[in-house]
Write an enzyme that holds these catalytic residues in place. Structure first.
Site, PDB file in Angstrom:
ATOM      1  N   TYR A  14       0.806  -1.222   0.000  1.00 16.75           N
ATOM      2  CA  TYR A  14       0.000   0.000   0.000  1.00 16.75           C
ATOM      3  C   TYR A  14       0.842   1.277   0.000  1.00 16.75           C
ATOM      4  CZ  TYR A  14      -3.570  -3.365   1.258  1.00 16.75           C
ATOM      5  OH  TYR A  14      -4.407  -4.443   1.267  1.00 16.75           O
ATOM      6  N   HIS A  19      -4.851   5.992  -0.759  1.00 17.86           N
ATOM      7  CA  HIS A  19      -5.456   5.778   0.554  1.00 17.86           C
ATOM      8  C   HIS A  19      -4.438   5.953   1.685  1.00 17.86           C
ATOM      9  CE1 HIS A  19      -9.414   5.063   1.894  1.00 17.86           C
ATOM     10  NE2 HIS A  19      -9.376   3.759   2.111  1.00 17.86           N
ATOM     11  N   PHE A  65      -6.127  -2.144   9.490  1.00 19.82           N
ATOM     12  CA  PHE A  65      -6.489  -1.663   8.168  1.00 19.82           C
ATOM     13  C   PHE A  65      -7.314  -0.397   8.335  1.00 19.82           C
ATOM     14  CE2 PHE A  65      -5.213  -5.905   6.853  1.00 19.82           C
ATOM     15  CZ  PHE A  65      -4.494  -5.593   5.704  1.00 19.82           C
ATOM     16  N   ASN A  67     -10.233   0.627   7.627  1.00 20.09           N
ATOM     17  CA  ASN A  67     -11.608   0.569   8.124  1.00 20.09           C
ATOM     18  C   ASN A  67     -11.698   0.328   9.626  1.00 20.09           C
ATOM     19  OD1 ASN A  67     -12.097   0.866   5.436  1.00 20.09           O
ATOM     20  ND2 ASN A  67     -13.109  -1.101   5.157  1.00 20.09           N
ATOM     21  N   ASP A  92      -7.188  10.957   3.408  1.00 19.26           N
ATOM     22  CA  ASP A  92      -7.463  11.228   1.998  1.00 19.26           C
ATOM     23  C   ASP A  92      -8.941  11.571   1.839  1.00 19.26           C
ATOM     24  OD1 ASP A  92      -8.786   8.359   0.767  1.00 19.26           O
ATOM     25  OD2 ASP A  92      -7.684   8.234   2.650  1.00 19.26           O
ATOM     26  N   ASN A 113     -14.323   5.326   5.524  1.00 20.14           N
ATOM     27  CA  ASN A 113     -14.491   4.276   6.523  1.00 20.14           C
ATOM     28  C   ASN A 113     -13.526   4.392   7.703  1.00 20.14           C
ATOM     29  OD1 ASN A 113     -16.699   3.025   5.300  1.00 20.14           O
ATOM     30  ND2 ASN A 113     -15.366   1.896   3.909  1.00 20.14           N
TER      31      ASN A 113
END
Length: 186
Positions: A14, A19, A65, A67, A92, A113
């Site tokens: 990532y 994100h 993560f 969320n 973001d 989220n």
């Protein structure tokens, strides 16, 4: 102490994705102020602490993560007894163009989220945010967009936004009222 939490997803897969904008902003602050390496905390996060312009600051990246960001932020706020006025979340934002930065003192998650999770755990929408635009996808899905990297054309605008976000955070660390900073940066 002031706490700045950058939101993102942990793992090299990532790195540099849209994100992970929050991670990139706190990483830049850590580099610019030579705060050293992030270390693991028991509260599902990595962090680095130091003094920036005379103020003790902790930069945080949740290791959950995106969320589940609240799982890290809530316990950290409790453990370090952080007043919500001394907390900023950097995230973001799909609803803003690449290169745009917006500060907010409160509000709904806007469909983000990570923010939903933090609002749920903290039990309030009243905390400071620095939102950095990543734009809506022109093609493809939202998931592939947020987990994708910035194009060559977007990257200079994004880098400028990271710098602007960093300046806003520096002004806040220096004692400027966050609500007043909204007028200067929005």
């Amino acid at each position: 102490m002031k706490m700045i939490v950058g939101l993102g997803n942990i793992g090299t897969r990532y790195d540099e994705t849209r994100h992970n904008t929050g991670f990139m902003v706190v990483d830049q602050l850590a580099r610019d102020y030579h705060l050293g390496a992030f270390t693991h905390l028991k509260q599902e996060a990595v962090a680095v602490s130091g003094v920036i312009n005379g103020e003790k600051v902790m930069l945080v990246k949740p290791t959950t993560f995106m969320n589940d960001s609240g799982r890290a932020v809530g316990p950290l706020v409790d453990y370090y007894d952080i007043d919500l006025d001394d907390l900023v979340i950097v995230n973001d934002d799909l609803d803003m163009p690449v290169g745009k930065v917006r500060l907010k003192t409160h509000g709904a998650s806007g469909g983000h989220n990570g923010l939903k999770s933090i609002i749920s755990v903290l039990g309030t929408k009243n905390f400071n945010r620095v939102k950095v635009g990543i734009d809506h996808p022109q093609h493809g899905t939202v998931v592939s967009h947020v987990l994708g990297k910035f194009s060559k054309e977007e990257r200079p605008k994004f880098d400028q936004a990271v710098e602007q976000a960093e300046h806003a955070l520096e002004d806040w660390i220096n004692g400027e009222d966050f609500a007043k900073l909204m007028n200067a940066y929005n």
